[in-house]
Design a protein around this motif. Sequence first.
Motif, PDB file in Angstrom:
ATOM      1  N   LYS A 115       0.764  -1.127  -0.021  1.00  0.00           N
ATOM      2  CA  LYS A 115      -0.166   0.011   0.009  1.00  0.00           C
ATOM      3  C   LYS A 115       0.990   1.430   0.058  1.00  0.00           C
ATOM      4  O   LYS A 115       0.535   2.276  -0.792  1.00  0.00           O
ATOM      5  N   ASP A 116       2.079   1.177   0.747  1.00  0.00           N
ATOM      6  CA  ASP A 116       2.978   2.246   0.487  1.00  0.00           C
ATOM      7  C   ASP A 116       3.409   2.714  -0.962  1.00  0.00           C
ATOM      8  O   ASP A 116       3.630   3.772  -1.198  1.00  0.00           O
ATOM      9  N   TYR A 117       3.865   1.670  -1.500  1.00  0.00           N
ATOM     10  CA  TYR A 117       4.145   1.654  -3.058  1.00  0.00           C
ATOM     11  C   TYR A 117       3.410   2.152  -3.856  1.00  0.00           C
ATOM     12  O   TYR A 117       3.442   2.938  -4.882  1.00  0.00           O
ATOM     13  N   ILE A 118       2.153   1.715  -3.616  1.00  0.00           N
ATOM     14  CA  ILE A 118       0.886   2.336  -4.334  1.00  0.00           C
ATOM     15  C   ILE A 118       0.714   3.821  -4.193  1.00  0.00           C
ATOM     16  O   ILE A 118       0.402   4.641  -4.908  1.00  0.00           O
ATOM     17  N   ALA A 119       0.837   4.279  -2.666  1.00  0.00           N
ATOM     18  CA  ALA A 119       0.587   5.421  -2.421  1.00  0.00           C
ATOM     19  C   ALA A 119       1.640   6.456  -3.149  1.00  0.00           C
ATOM     20  O   ALA A 119       1.343   7.587  -3.589  1.00  0.00           O
ATOM     21  N   ASP A 120       2.929   5.821  -3.026  1.00  0.00           N
ATOM     22  CA  ASP A 120       3.769   6.704  -3.482  1.00  0.00           C
ATOM     23  C   ASP A 120       3.907   6.783  -5.220  1.00  0.00           C
ATOM     24  O   ASP A 120       4.185   8.020  -5.824  1.00  0.00           O
ATOM     25  N   PHE A 121       3.061   5.576  -5.977  1.00  0.00           N
ATOM     26  CA  PHE A 121       2.862   5.787  -7.327  1.00  0.00           C
ATOM     27  C   PHE A 121       1.778   6.916  -7.660  1.00  0.00           C
ATOM     28  O   PHE A 121       1.915   7.958  -8.336  1.00  0.00           O
ATOM     29  N   ILE A 122       0.943   7.073  -6.757  1.00  0.00           N
ATOM     30  CA  ILE A 122      -0.337   8.033  -6.730  1.00  0.00           C
ATOM     31  C   ILE A 122       0.442   9.457  -6.439  1.00  0.00           C
ATOM     32  O   ILE A 122       0.066  10.499  -7.349  1.00  0.00           O
ATOM     33  N   VAL A 123       1.231   9.508  -5.644  1.00  0.00           N
ATOM     34  CA  VAL A 123       2.089  10.833  -5.436  1.00  0.00           C
ATOM     35  C   VAL A 123       2.719  11.352  -6.369  1.00  0.00           C
ATOM     36  O   VAL A 123       2.786  12.444  -7.125  1.00  0.00           O
ATOM     37  N   LEU A 124       3.475  10.460  -7.466  1.00  0.00           N
ATOM     38  CA  LEU A 124       4.316  10.970  -8.454  1.00  0.00           C
ATOM     39  C   LEU A 124       3.229  11.024  -9.634  1.00  0.00           C
ATOM     40  O   LEU A 124       3.725  12.177 -10.368  1.00  0.00           O
ATOM     41  N   VAL A 125       2.075  10.373  -9.825  1.00  0.00           N
ATOM     42  CA  VAL A 125       1.037  10.750 -10.685  1.00  0.00           C
ATOM     43  C   VAL A 125       0.646  12.210 -10.557  1.00  0.00           C
ATOM     44  O   VAL A 125       0.506  12.930 -11.442  1.00  0.00           O
ATOM     45  N   PHE A 126       0.461  12.413  -9.232  1.00  0.00           N
ATOM     46  CA  PHE A 126       0.016  13.630  -8.926  1.00  0.00           C
ATOM     47  C   PHE A 126       0.936  14.875  -9.145  1.00  0.00           C
ATOM     48  O   PHE A 126       0.810  15.878  -9.767  1.00  0.00           O
ATOM     49  N   LEU A 127       2.243  14.566  -8.911  1.00  0.00           N
ATOM     50  CA  LEU A 127       3.344  15.528  -9.268  1.00  0.00           C
ATOM     51  C   LEU A 127       3.201  15.835 -10.847  1.00  0.00           C
ATOM     52  O   LEU A 127       3.316  16.991 -11.266  1.00  0.00           O
ATOM     53  N   ALA A 128       3.272  14.830 -11.506  1.00  0.00           N
ATOM     54  CA  ALA A 128       3.214  14.717 -13.048  1.00  0.00           C
ATOM     55  C   ALA A 128       2.143  15.579 -13.584  1.00  0.00           C
ATOM     56  O   ALA A 128       2.255  16.420 -14.585  1.00  0.00           O
ATOM     57  N   PHE A 129       0.924  15.232 -12.757  1.00  0.00           N
ATOM     58  CA  PHE A 129      -0.130  16.231 -13.128  1.00  0.00           C
ATOM     59  C   PHE A 129       0.171  17.700 -12.930  1.00  0.00           C
ATOM     60  O   PHE A 129      -0.324  18.517 -13.869  1.00  0.00           O
ATOM     61  N   THR A 130       0.546  18.072 -11.809  1.00  0.00           N
ATOM     62  CA  THR A 130       0.548  19.452 -11.511  1.00  0.00           C
ATOM     63  C   THR A 130       1.698  20.295 -12.532  1.00  0.00           C
ATOM     64  O   THR A 130       1.645  21.305 -12.973  1.00  0.00           O
ATOM     65  N   ILE A 131       2.673  19.338 -13.003  1.00  0.00           N
ATOM     66  CA  ILE A 131       3.742  19.926 -13.908  1.00  0.00           C
ATOM     67  C   ILE A 131       3.105  20.197 -15.280  1.00  0.00           C
ATOM     68  O   ILE A 131       3.215  21.119 -15.839  1.00  0.00           O
ATOM     69  N   ALA A 132       2.130  19.183 -15.709  1.00  0.00           N
ATOM     70  CA  ALA A 132       1.568  19.136 -16.953  1.00  0.00           C
ATOM     71  C   ALA A 132       0.680  20.241 -16.905  1.00  0.00           C
ATOM     72  O   ALA A 132       0.273  20.856 -17.869  1.00  0.00           O
TER      73      ALA A 132
END
Length: 269
Positions: free
Chosen positions: A245-262
């Motif tokens: 679940k921690d790795y899933i949360a980290d992946f979601i956070v990275l997707v969120f960062l990519a969204f804010t940059i895009a």
Amino acid sequence: MLKDITLGQFYPTKSVVHSLDARTKLFATIIFMISIFVVNQFWPYAVIILLMLLVTKASNIPVNYVLKGVRPLRWIILFTFVINIFFIRGGDILWQLGFLKIYEQGVRTAFFMAIRLILLVLGTSILTLTTSPIELTDGIENACSPLKKIGFPAHELAMMMTIALRFIPTLLDETDKIMKAQMSRGADFESSNIISRAKNMVPLLIPLFVSAFRRADELAMAMEARCYRGGDNRTKMKQSILEKKDYIADFIVLVFLAFTIASRFIKII
């Protein structure tokens, strides 16, 4: 007002967010802080606010309890808003009265800064509300552990930061007690006269500092009595292990960062 400060407090309950590793929540908080300053349009903030609500619901913490942490900072947010709206120049003039001018860019920047400050307080509050002081200490130490090879005092830094956060609610309670005691003796902390209020702060600050130093001395003596020696050869009853679940949360956070940059390149509003 003092009781509205939620930073540094822990809200004990069972939830998915509470069960995440402290390192995951620290990583998510740092990425969140970076992201809210990366965004340069209004529409991504609507997505971020929606995400904040979902995280709050997932943590089983009442939304009103999280939002009340913004109340003590309302005057700072208002001051920042006014400073930006009158001193930032750029774009068309929207309003003018003598030498006072409000520009389009000033209004935009003022709203951006207000939203960023509010989200910054809410994001850091969720970290402390869902992470106990012990877990937070272990998380900071584990995150900084690679730096131990170059002599970085990871354990000592984590301990200092956690103690500082842990004593915020304690000092606020102490301040509230001293204020009530001084008000019963005739002190006025709600006067409209700023000079009078400043003078009345002296009998509040002196006993507060004395109390803070006394608590620090008592904590040092208690740690010394228990033979505390920092991070040298210390073991832990509960080891921090990253789960799926921690790795899933980290992946979601990275997707969120990519969204804010895009979002910087998608011009809507």
